[in-house]
Design a protein around this motif. Structure first.
Motif, PDB file in Angstrom:
ATOM      1  N   SER A 268       0.828  -1.205   0.000  1.00 50.15           N
ATOM      2  CA  SER A 268       0.000   0.000   0.000  1.00 50.15           C
ATOM      3  C   SER A 268       0.865   1.258   0.000  1.00 50.15           C
ATOM      4  CB  SER A 268      -0.930   0.000   1.217  1.00 50.15           C
ATOM      5  OG  SER A 268      -0.181  -0.066   2.423  1.00 50.15           O
ATOM      6  N   GLU A 368      -5.357  -3.687   1.497  1.00 47.90           N
ATOM      7  CA  GLU A 368      -4.187  -2.949   1.028  1.00 47.90           C
ATOM      8  C   GLU A 368      -4.590  -1.847   0.050  1.00 47.90           C
ATOM      9  OE1 GLU A 368      -0.551  -3.288   1.597  1.00 47.90           O
ATOM     10  OE2 GLU A 368      -1.627  -3.898   3.402  1.00 47.90           O
ATOM     11  N   ALA A 372      -3.944   2.092   0.592  1.00 50.10           N
ATOM     12  CA  ALA A 372      -3.215   2.880  -0.398  1.00 50.10           C
ATOM     13  C   ALA A 372      -4.010   4.127  -0.785  1.00 50.10           C
ATOM     14  CB  ALA A 372      -2.933   2.026  -1.637  1.00 50.10           C
TER      15      ALA A 372
END
Length: 444
Positions: A268, A368, A372
């Motif tokens: 991420s 993830e 991100a």
């Protein structure tokens, strides 16, 4: 023209991004127009209303200052609205360019579509303004509600606002077309290298130092040029300082993105860092409203502290009106932040559809991907809030001194603004999760 009109209809038809790709800029233009009309009508009242005579010109100065502080985020929101569909438009126009369409036809298509979207949004904004006008008329100034007639905008000024909104939409779209006409293949394949922003950072830093020095020596400038010219210059400097936030914001975000990518320990962080470095402009524009609101919060907090310290030293009505004006300015700034964040966050999901699909196909876990996306928003948000507040402090310190800056009311205003702004951004980011989930389901 026989070719341009059918192509324009095709370009405005919803594609993979859905109808939101057209609806979002219309909403943003409508909000921009409505708030511009409200702010312009209020400023006009303080400049021409005979009831302001008791303030010895202070009403007019403060009204112009509020207008300048709000004009920059309003214009920024309008420009952002024009760019909301630029990715979709540029993809299609680049394809047409590669198929042999002339530059002249591309310009005609771009200006036609952008003008139509801005015009529809501006007209909707007039309707919103008409609905808000009775509420605006209830604002208490001069010891009583001002009334609708006092804050109603002059028809000629209203036409100027509408024309300005449409021009901003067309000009922003035309500016985005320049890259399509030059490198259509790079646009279509997303292979264009990110521009160098070092020069912008250096120039912006030098200009900020010059602005702070000018404010610090305001008394000397006023003696040389006269009080009226000095005050006008000071007001212009405040507006210029807001514009400088956008000039230096993007380079700082780019540098932070490269640093995050180099030191990434998780997928991420690597995704967020590369995204911030490669698409710095959009990443900054999503949170630039917070920088401007943080700047306004510092100025507003100092203004509230001045009124609190003045107490009975000045006319009671004037002090009350200043407090009301400061709160109204901060409230409008927050409304602008909410609209800008909501629209740009939703638009960012639509524009990043290919990235989301690609990461999903690579097997990136949902947690993830969400982290991100959160990093690509929160990392520049912290810099935007801190930078806006720091610039506001540098501008306010030579004028009001450290005692008013650290006064409880000033600190409370700044802290409340930070808390409210971060909460708005987090809420807007959370509201886009259904859109992301829908895009991921399309790939299954």
């Amino acid at each position: 023209m026989s070719v341009v009109l059918p192509l324009a209809r095709q370009l405005t038809r919803p594609a993979r991004q859905g109808r939101a790709a057209v609806a979002l800029p219309i909403v943003a233009f409508a909000v921009t127009t409505a708030l511009l009309l409200v702010v312009a009508g209020g400023a006009r009242m303080f400049l021409v209303d005979p009831r302001t005579a008791d303030g010895n010109g202070l009403y007019g100065i403060l009204a112009v200052l509020a207008l300048l502080l709000l004009a920059v985020p309003l214009v920024t929101l309008g420009a952002a609205a024009a760019r909301l569909t630029s990715r979709r438009r540029n993809d299609r126009l680049a394809t047409l360019r590669l198929l042999g369409a002339s530059t002249r036809e591309l310009w005609a298509l771009t200006v036609l579509e952008a003008t139509a979207v801005a015009a529809v949004g501006a007209v909707a904004g007039v309707a919103i303004y008409a609905a808000l006008l009775p509420l605006v008329g209830l604002l208490p100034f001069f010891g009583a509600p001002v009334g609708v007639a006092a804050v109603a905008i002059d028809p000629l000024l209203g036409l100027g606002v509408l024309g300005g909104v449409i021009v901003v939409g067309a000009a922003s779209a035309a500016a985005s077309l320049r890259r399509v006409a030059v490198t259509p293949l790079g646009v279509r394949t997303r292979s264009a290298a990110p521009p160098s922003r070092t020069a912008a950072l250096v120039v912006g830093g030098v200009l900020i130092v010059a602005v702070v020095l000018l404010v610090s020596n305001f008394s000397v400038v006023a003696q040389l040029l006269g009080p009226a010219v000095g005050i006008a210059l000071l007001l212009g400097v405040f507006a210029g300082a807001l514009a400088l936030l956008n000039l230096i914001g993007a380079p700082i975000v780019a540098a932070r993105g490269r640093s995050l990518a180099r030191r990434a320990r998780t997928a991420s962080e690597l995704i967020a860092g590369r995204e911030l470095a490669a698409h710095t402009g959009p990443a900054w524009r999503r949170v630039s409203g917070m920088a401007i609101v943080a700047f306004i919060a510092v100025v507003a907090g100092c203004g509230l502290s001045i009124v609190d310290v003045a107490g009975d030293a000045g006319p009671t009505t004037l002090m009350t009106d200043i407090r009301t004006g400061v709160l109204v300015t901060l409230g409008i700034a927050f409304l602008l932040l909410a609209c800008a964040v909501g629209v740009t966050q939703a638009a960012s999901v639509l524009e990043e559809r290919e990235l989301i699909v690609g990461l999903d196909r690579l097997g990136i876990p949902d947690a993830e991907l969400r982290r991100a996306r959160r990093l690509t928003v929160m990392v520049p948000l912290r810099w935007a809030a801190g930078g806006g507040a720091a610039l506001g402090l540098m501008m306010a310190f030579p004028i009001v001194g450290i005692s008013l800056i650290v006064a409880p009311l000033s600190v409370l205003t700044i802290v409340a603004t930070f808390a409210g702004g971060f909460a708005l951004v987090r809420a807007a980011l959370a509201s886009t999760r259904p859109i992301v989930d829908g895009i991921r389901r399309e790939t299954v």
